[in-house]
Design a protein around this motif. Structure first.
Motif, PDB file in Angstrom:
ATOM      1  N   ALA A  55      28.210  50.085  26.820  1.00 18.90           N
ATOM      2  CA  ALA A  55      29.254  51.114  26.788  1.00 18.90           C
ATOM      3  C   ALA A  55      30.358  50.848  27.810  1.00 18.90           C
ATOM      4  O   ALA A  55      31.419  51.464  27.755  1.00 18.90           O
ATOM      5  N   VAL A  56      30.111  49.944  28.755  1.00 21.25           N
ATOM      6  CA  VAL A  56      31.153  49.542  29.703  1.00 21.25           C
ATOM      7  C   VAL A  56      32.015  48.481  29.029  1.00 21.25           C
ATOM      8  O   VAL A  56      31.517  47.426  28.635  1.00 21.25           O
ATOM      9  N   ARG A  57      33.281  48.738  28.867  1.00 22.14           N
ATOM     10  CA  ARG A  57      34.187  47.851  28.136  1.00 22.14           C
ATOM     11  C   ARG A  57      35.038  47.038  29.092  1.00 22.14           C
ATOM     12  O   ARG A  57      35.605  47.581  30.057  1.00 22.14           O
ATOM     13  N   VAL A  58      35.135  45.747  28.851  1.00 20.48           N
ATOM     14  CA  VAL A  58      36.036  44.898  29.638  1.00 20.48           C
ATOM     15  C   VAL A  58      37.452  45.091  29.110  1.00 20.48           C
ATOM     16  O   VAL A  58      37.733  44.853  27.936  1.00 20.48           O
ATOM     17  N   VAL A  59      38.346  45.516  29.992  1.00 23.67           N
ATOM     18  CA  VAL A  59      39.740  45.733  29.640  1.00 23.67           C
ATOM     19  C   VAL A  59      40.552  44.458  29.856  1.00 23.67           C
ATOM     20  O   VAL A  59      41.387  44.087  29.026  1.00 23.67           O
ATOM     21  N   ALA A  60      40.312  43.783  30.960  1.00 29.56           N
ATOM     22  CA  ALA A  60      41.034  42.551  31.282  1.00 29.56           C
ATOM     23  C   ALA A  60      40.185  41.727  32.247  1.00 29.56           C
ATOM     24  O   ALA A  60      39.372  42.268  33.001  1.00 29.56           O
ATOM     25  N   SER A  61      40.398  40.420  32.226  1.00 32.84           N
ATOM     26  CA  SER A  61      39.723  39.528  33.166  1.00 32.84           C
ATOM     27  C   SER A  61      40.623  38.352  33.459  1.00 32.84           C
ATOM     28  O   SER A  61      41.612  38.115  32.760  1.00 32.84           O
ATOM     29  N   GLY A  62      40.259  37.607  34.491  1.00 32.11           N
ATOM     30  CA  GLY A  62      41.069  36.480  34.901  1.00 32.11           C
ATOM     31  C   GLY A  62      42.320  36.962  35.618  1.00 32.11           C
ATOM     32  O   GLY A  62      42.899  37.971  35.223  1.00 32.11           O
ATOM     33  N   PRO A  63      42.711  36.280  36.685  1.00 33.55           N
ATOM     34  CA  PRO A  63      42.058  35.130  37.313  1.00 33.55           C
ATOM     35  C   PRO A  63      40.782  35.533  38.060  1.00 33.55           C
ATOM     36  O   PRO A  63      40.196  36.574  37.767  1.00 33.55           O
ATOM     37  N   ARG A  64      40.385  34.731  39.060  1.00 28.94           N
ATOM     38  CA  ARG A  64      39.096  34.937  39.718  1.00 28.94           C
ATOM     39  C   ARG A  64      39.039  36.247  40.495  1.00 28.94           C
ATOM     40  O   ARG A  64      38.012  36.914  40.536  1.00 28.94           O
ATOM     41  N   PHE A  65      40.155  36.627  41.133  1.00 23.87           N
ATOM     42  CA  PHE A  65      40.194  37.837  41.944  1.00 23.87           C
ATOM     43  C   PHE A  65      41.194  38.816  41.345  1.00 23.87           C
ATOM     44  O   PHE A  65      42.283  38.420  40.903  1.00 23.87           O
ATOM     45  N   LEU A  66      40.832  40.096  41.369  1.00 31.64           N
ATOM     46  CA  LEU A  66      41.645  41.138  40.767  1.00 31.64           C
ATOM     47  C   LEU A  66      41.834  42.277  41.761  1.00 31.64           C
ATOM     48  O   LEU A  66      40.972  42.524  42.611  1.00 31.64           O
ATOM     49  N   ALA A  67      42.960  42.962  41.639  1.00 32.56           N
ATOM     50  CA  ALA A  67      43.252  44.080  42.527  1.00 32.56           C
ATOM     51  C   ALA A  67      44.258  45.002  41.860  1.00 32.56           C
ATOM     52  O   ALA A  67      44.944  44.619  40.911  1.00 32.56           O
ATOM     53  N   CYS A  68      44.344  46.229  42.357  1.00 32.14           N
ATOM     54  CA  CYS A  68      45.419  47.176  42.065  1.00 32.14           C
ATOM     55  C   CYS A  68      45.600  47.478  40.570  1.00 32.14           C
ATOM     56  O   CYS A  68      46.707  47.364  40.040  1.00 32.14           O
ATOM     57  N   PRO A  69      44.553  47.896  39.858  1.00 33.37           N
ATOM     58  CA  PRO A  69      44.756  48.303  38.459  1.00 33.37           C
ATOM     59  C   PRO A  69      45.516  49.623  38.401  1.00 33.37           C
ATOM     60  O   PRO A  69      45.160  50.593  39.075  1.00 33.37           O
ATOM     61  N   ARG A  70      46.579  49.673  37.602  1.00 28.00           N
ATOM     62  CA  ARG A  70      47.386  50.881  37.478  1.00 28.00           C
ATOM     63  C   ARG A  70      47.774  51.077  36.006  1.00 28.00           C
ATOM     64  O   ARG A  70      48.280  50.148  35.350  1.00 28.00           O
ATOM     65  N   VAL A  71      47.566  52.294  35.500  1.00 29.14           N
ATOM     66  CA  VAL A  71      47.922  52.650  34.135  1.00 29.14           C
ATOM     67  C   VAL A  71      49.248  53.398  34.163  1.00 29.14           C
ATOM     68  O   VAL A  71      49.455  54.299  34.990  1.00 29.14           O
ATOM     69  N   ARG A 100      50.641  51.090  29.078  1.00 23.36           N
ATOM     70  CA  ARG A 100      50.688  49.810  29.777  1.00 23.36           C
ATOM     71  C   ARG A 100      49.729  49.801  30.957  1.00 23.36           C
ATOM     72  O   ARG A 100      49.400  50.855  31.528  1.00 23.36           O
ATOM     73  N   LEU A 101      49.358  48.600  31.332  1.00 24.79           N
ATOM     74  CA  LEU A 101      48.459  48.383  32.465  1.00 24.79           C
ATOM     75  C   LEU A 101      49.046  47.272  33.333  1.00 24.79           C
ATOM     76  O   LEU A 101      49.533  46.256  32.816  1.00 24.79           O
ATOM     77  N   SER A 102      49.031  47.468  34.648  1.00 25.51           N
ATOM     78  CA  SER A 102      49.424  46.403  35.578  1.00 25.51           C
ATOM     79  C   SER A 102      48.269  46.125  36.526  1.00 25.51           C
ATOM     80  O   SER A 102      47.431  47.003  36.780  1.00 25.51           O
ATOM     81  N   TRP A 103      48.220  44.907  37.037  1.00 29.24           N
ATOM     82  CA  TRP A 103      47.234  44.538  38.034  1.00 29.24           C
ATOM     83  C   TRP A 103      47.686  43.277  38.757  1.00 29.24           C
ATOM     84  O   TRP A 103      48.658  42.630  38.363  1.00 29.24           O
ATOM     85  N   ILE A 104      47.008  42.965  39.841  1.00 26.33           N
ATOM     86  CA  ILE A 104      47.311  41.789  40.660  1.00 26.33           C
ATOM     87  C   ILE A 104      46.124  40.833  40.583  1.00 26.33           C
ATOM     88  O   ILE A 104      44.967  41.262  40.505  1.00 26.33           O
ATOM     89  N   GLY A 105      46.404  39.534  40.617  1.00 28.91           N
ATOM     90  CA  GLY A 105      45.320  38.553  40.590  1.00 28.91           C
ATOM     91  C   GLY A 105      45.676  37.304  41.367  1.00 28.91           C
ATOM     92  O   GLY A 105      46.849  37.022  41.629  1.00 28.91           O
ATOM     93  N   TRP A 106      44.649  36.547  41.739  1.00 31.05           N
ATOM     94  CA  TRP A 106      44.837  35.267  42.419  1.00 31.05           C
ATOM     95  C   TRP A 106      43.594  34.417  42.251  1.00 31.05           C
ATOM     96  O   TRP A 106      42.536  34.895  41.823  1.00 31.05           O
ATOM     97  N   ASP A 107      43.722  33.156  42.595  1.00 29.43           N
ATOM     98  CA  ASP A 107      42.628  32.191  42.433  1.00 29.43           C
ATOM     99  C   ASP A 107      42.389  31.443  43.728  1.00 29.43           C
ATOM    100  O   ASP A 107      43.273  31.342  44.582  1.00 29.43           O
ATOM    101  N   HIS A 108      41.162  30.898  43.852  1.00 27.12           N
ATOM    102  CA  HIS A 108      40.889  29.949  44.932  1.00 27.12           C
ATOM    103  C   HIS A 108      41.873  28.784  44.839  1.00 27.12           C
ATOM    104  O   HIS A 108      42.251  28.390  43.735  1.00 27.12           O
ATOM    105  N   PRO A 109      42.266  28.180  45.967  1.00 29.68           N
ATOM    106  CA  PRO A 109      41.844  28.475  47.333  1.00 29.68           C
ATOM    107  C   PRO A 109      42.725  29.517  48.032  1.00 29.68           C
ATOM    108  O   PRO A 109      42.619  29.700  49.237  1.00 29.68           O
TER     109      PRO A 109
END
Length: 679
Positions: free
Chosen positions: A178-194, A200-209
């Protein structure tokens, strides 16, 4: 009252280790629903648990504790956590959704009922292997959307993250599907805002290193009919640019805090109308800088959910800004003008919320050298303010007020003439003075991070030492946040060099100007500050002793699996590419230079620390086998990275004071810690 003449360090003080231990929990994470204001509070006397408190605006009396013991509102995403709860309005009234520390599941709790919290997410097969943080209301009102971190294997880097939707009806507690994945990628995610219209949906992401203050990206997507992100576009960010926050204002305006200029400034992005889930063909709009200043309007995302900027109903923006310390101001986006709000607070943290039925009250966490961190409500109508977590005037009525230091900002000169920022806390005690001509011993405090900053605020732990006659200087060495990207990036490739040099330069300059006793200097720090402390003892002879808390001492071990995923590649920028620069990793590690450490030290470590695990300390101590270097190693069961329990905080500050008393030669009321050679 006549002052007693006593040596520095031995001044009698009413600020006890118990005072430090029981008042070490500051309020955090404010949120609001109309006139209801919530925040978290740490309770050291209750095992260090974190609870949620509530108070209504213009309501008299004390704040109410919403969650009784043993509930512990704390997320372990990235180990540093972040916003662990949200307050929602539904058919049943107010509802809290929070992350419970013991199992890391999400729970739902109506604070106005007698019901116990009910789980919203399934129990993982491995305890605490699935974690949630930064919850926000979903677009339909029947879900909470948040970031989920899942352990997928035994290694610290076996982690998957996604933005997920969790039903509020509790169905996911019984059915993980019942838990639905809305978005994924990159490795790290932050600041989900509807967006306000739920399209619309906004978010922040980044990757190693990269770390989130190095390079991140701001994404936007339309929310498709199945409740997932569709047509993802990148709006801002890139190499050497870090977006740290984004907030919607209306359906097509997105404000973000990013730093293409080298300073985190507020920007506006104007989007076209949504196109029904298909990727638009036009190029993404350019962000417009609303206040091009050499000031910081943002900071590092060590914890998820921080807010430096919030849109207001009248079109203006509440914003935190400044160099070093942050002030609270109101920004007019069309002109760039900022009007600061008046209050006696000199430091505001990145924890803003908008309250009041009319949206004309700002709530934040603020402090000053005279006022401990408190929840502050500021009226935009008349500029008045009030503390919400304490009675008005409580700070002024503190019986220990006269024993707190009078700090001042200082700038020092480092190698090559570079500027170093610091805060100086001289000894202060109205009942005692030192013999004529005796200079005070000083302790250099190195903050963690190392991309952190030590604020100049009311700090009972600092006062514990300064009221006894020891001085403290907090050094915001090169690499610290608050002074622009160039200052922060002085540490690139130079960790263990610039930070140590800056701490040494401050100590030496204080000695040369006659403010301190150069023969009685100590250094202390935790985490990355523990690294700086250990490195200073290993590679310099300036300090006569040191207090090392939950440190990094072995770069090779830390880079090859001895820390959590979030920082597992942080050393790529702080030290250099691995394994190409392996020799540099080995040369700089204090664990390989224990033979150079001759000064006494105290080493303090939480046994459940996954960021800087005990194995680092144990490997360091092995280098003192059979050597005549007095030291003590204190471990704390049930503690992670830093100490939360009252008994742990009490033991730590007493051990530190005992070290200084034994090395600098003064009497103390602290419980003695035995300094013994190893083996």
């Amino acid at each position: 009252m006549t002052q007693r003449i006593l040596p520095h360090g031995s001044w009698p003080s009413p600020i006890s280790a118990d005072d430090v231990a029981h008042r070490s929990g500051a309020p955090n994470w404010p949120a609001a629903l109309g006139d209801e204001v919530f925040w978290t509070e740490s309770r050291p006397a209750e095992g260090g648990r974190v609870t949620v408190c509530r108070r209504r605006l213009r309501e008299a009396g004390e704040a109410a504790t919403v969650l009784p013991s043993p509930w512990n509102v704390r997320s372990r995403v990235h180990e540093y956590g972040g916003q662990p709860y949200t307050a929602l309005r539904g058919a049943e009234g107010t509802t809290l959704v929070f992350s419970e520390f013991s199992d890391q599941r999400l729970y739902r709790h109506p604070p106005d009922s007698d019901r116990s919290p009910a789980p919203l997410t399934p129990e993982p097969g491995v305890p605490s292997a699935v974690r949630y943080v930064e919850p926000v209301a979903g677009p339909g009102g029947d879900e909470v959307w948040c970031l989920r971190e899942t352990r997928t294997g035994p290694a610290p880097t076996d982690v998957a993250r996604a933005l997920v939707a969790v039903p509020l009806d509790g169905s996911a507690a019984r059915d993980a599907g019942a838990v639905r994945v809305v978005a994924s990628g990159p490795r790290f995610l932050a600041c989900p805002r509807v967006s306000p219209d739920g399209r619309r949906l906004s978010w922040i992401g980044w990757d190693h290193p990269n770390m989130p203050w190095d390079s991140t990206f701001l994404y936007v997507a339309e929310i498709a009919a199945d409740g997932t992100a569709s047509g993802v576009r990148t709006l801002a960010g890139g190499d050497d640019e870090a977006v740290v926050q984004a907030e919607w204002s209306g359906e097509t305006t997105l404000y973000c805090v990013t730093d293409p200029s080298g300073w985190w400034n507020p920007h506006r992005i104007t989007l076209p109308e949504p196109e029904g889930g298909t990727a638009p063909s036009s190029a993404p709009p350019e962000p417009v800088n609303l206040a091009r200043r050499e000031e910081e309007f943002g900071g590092p995302l060590w914890q998820l959910g921080q807010r430096w900027l919030l849109p207001l109903r009248d079109g203006r923006l509440a914003t935190l800004h400044g160099r070093g310390a942050l002030s609270l101001g109101i920004l007019a986006p069309d002109t760039g003008d900022i009007t600061d709000l008046a209050s006696p607070h000199t430091e505001w943290t990145a924890k803003l919320a908008v309250a009041g039925a009319d949206g004309r009250t700002l709530v934040g966490i603020a402090a000053s050298p005279d006022i401990p961190a408190e929840v502050v409500a500021v009226s935009l109508s008349d500029g008045t303010w009030q503390p919400l977590n304490r009675a008005s005037g409580a700070a002024e009525d503190d019986p220990h007020r006269a024993y707190f230091p009078n700090p001042r900002e200082r700038r020092f000169t480092g190698p090559d003439g570079r500027e170093i920022h610091a805060s100086l806390y001289p000894p202060r005690n109205p009942d005692a003075a030192a013999p004529h001509g005796e200079l005070p011993p000083y302790v250099v405090w190195a903050h963690g991070g190392p991309t952190g900053r030590s604020p100049m605020v009311h700090d009972r732990e600092i006062a514990y030492f300064t009221s006894r006659g020891l001085g403290v200087v907090e050094v915001n060495y090169g690499g610290s946040t608050g002074y622009g990207r160039a200052y922060r990036e002085r540490l690139r490739g130079n960790w263990g060099v610039v930070d140590v040099q800056d701490c040494v330069a401050v100590a030496r300059e204080l000695g040369e100007e006659g403010s301190v006793d150069p023969q009685r200097l100590a250094i202390r720090g935790g985490s990355a500050g523990g690294w700086t402390t250990a490195a200073a003892l290993a590679f310099t002879s300036v300090f006569q002793c040191g207090t090392i808390l939950c440190p990094i001492v072995d770069l090779v071990g830390w880079r090859t699996g001895e820390t959590h995923d979030f920082e597992s590649q942080y050393l790529e920028t702080l030290v250099g590419p691995w394994p190409r620069e392996r020799e540099r990793y080995e040369q700089r590690s204090p664990v390989n230079h224990a033979a150079s450490v001759t000064a006494p030290f105290v080493l303090l470590q939480g046994l459940e620390d996954e960021i800087c695990p005990p194995v680092q300390c144990e490997r360091f101590l092995a280098g003192f086998e059979g050597r005549d270097v007095p030291h003590a190693y204190l471990t704390f069961a049930g503690e992670q990275h830093g100490f939360r329990k009252a008994e742990s905080v009490r033991a730590a500050v007493q051990a530190e004071l005992s070290l200084y008393a034994q090395v600098f030669g003064f009497e103390t009321d602290a419980a003695a810690v035995a300094l013994r050679p190893h083996g």
